[in-house]
Design a protein around this motif. Sequence first.
Motif: not given
Length: 509
Positions: A228-244
Amino acid sequence: MATAVQITAGLAIAAFLSYLGLIFPSLRQKWRLHAHRASLPPGPRTPKTNLTKPWLWFHALHREFGDVVYLQSGAAPTIILGSAQAAWDLLEKRGAIYSSRPRFVVGGELLSGGLRGLMAPYGAYWRRWRRLLHAGFMARRSETYRPVQRAESAVLMGELLREPEGFRRHVERVQDVRTDEVVTRNNESVGRLVSVNIPGRFAAERYPALRYVPSVFAPWKAQVLRQRREDIKLYTELAGEVREKMARGVARDCFAKHVIQEQAALGMTDLEVAYTAGSPFSAGVETASTSAGSISSFFLACAKFGPQFVPHAQAELDRVVGPGRLPTFDDLPALPYVRAIASETLRWRPIAVLGGTPHASTADDVYKGMFIPKGSTIIAPLWSIHLNETDFPEPHEFRPERFTEDREYPGTSGHSAFGWGRRICPGMHLAQASVDLNIARILWAFDVGAAKDGEGRDIEVDIFAFSDGFNSSPLPFPCSITPRSPEHAAVVEREYQEALEELSAVPTS
């Protein structure tokens, strides 16, 4: 680090909750079922377990007991639907009470924190998730992905031309030179989800209170939480890239951008946004898997039944498209027989043999005099539905004409490959378009049929040799794929090179 007192207290609480979770709901459910035992649907006395291909057993049950079959395995009743009409009547017409999901303790709660819309029960969170996905992938919106789908298809044709014997590898590849790392990580995430959703793997699915056992005493739980921690890291990173990129004004129009823009209006947390924005990645892997499996089934049909339908399709393609270019999406409306082949492929050997993720009922119901209890798990296996002899006589024969003739079938597509009602596959338009276009182009460019042995005789293929698992696709088989002419081969090569250039120039999100 947990102290001895904390561990002891945790075990005591878990044991007490397990006792309550096992005893009281079970007794209530047993009492309700006993009260309605005379009107429950028919079914076997003892369910079979640990089946590698449960859909085959379900099909046998439907032939014995009818279109609605009752199974009692554990506390929750299971209803198996074996006809398109029964599935339509319940999952479509009565969607208000058949659109929830069974409880997924490990995959839905521990691994996903209740944030995967696919597995979420019917409620406010699921409705938000579904509304966003429909906005991103409804029929008209899905057409914006066609340039990439067209280019991907041209690449597939080029690979089939260069190495026809590797056709299975070519159709199963996920070709995206821009996001290989993202695709790989999302494949890993989907793999983690699939690995925990294997029926019977975890006792916590049958005894939900076991989810409260401390991780230190439950290695299985510790592993799931790490995932679950790996999934959270993946999806938050992807969303963060789009926000940036949005902040810099360089983000292209995409689903993730739309979700982030709607966050405040929908009252979503950052983690909900991350999981929702990541849904199309997971759905894309699943849609690609379905499309690849269906194209493989199409090749299998060609190897077994090719002479019965391939010449008719090629005559239609020659008349509508001509010899100078590959078919396009714009040609498909004028290719009814080719589209019938695509529909028959989805019908003949459904990839989602179990009908996708099960539904769950949220209220007691009566269907044709049969009592369906609240909280039932509802499975509509496509192997039973698409091979139902009432709807499809001689169902194992590959007959595209089924979809060119008038016949009665609930819905508008003539098959049920993408599900029903409020839980219908959000990516259905993308998947259907991919299957239609690729089949049209393969038939335009190649003669496809049985492979030959050393003496020039057709090599027989086994049309029942399919893999186990939640999705089922053909096991390896031989197939002959040859260019129809040097002119056809030249067109494929030209459009292949153009597509490679086009894909390499597509910007990232």
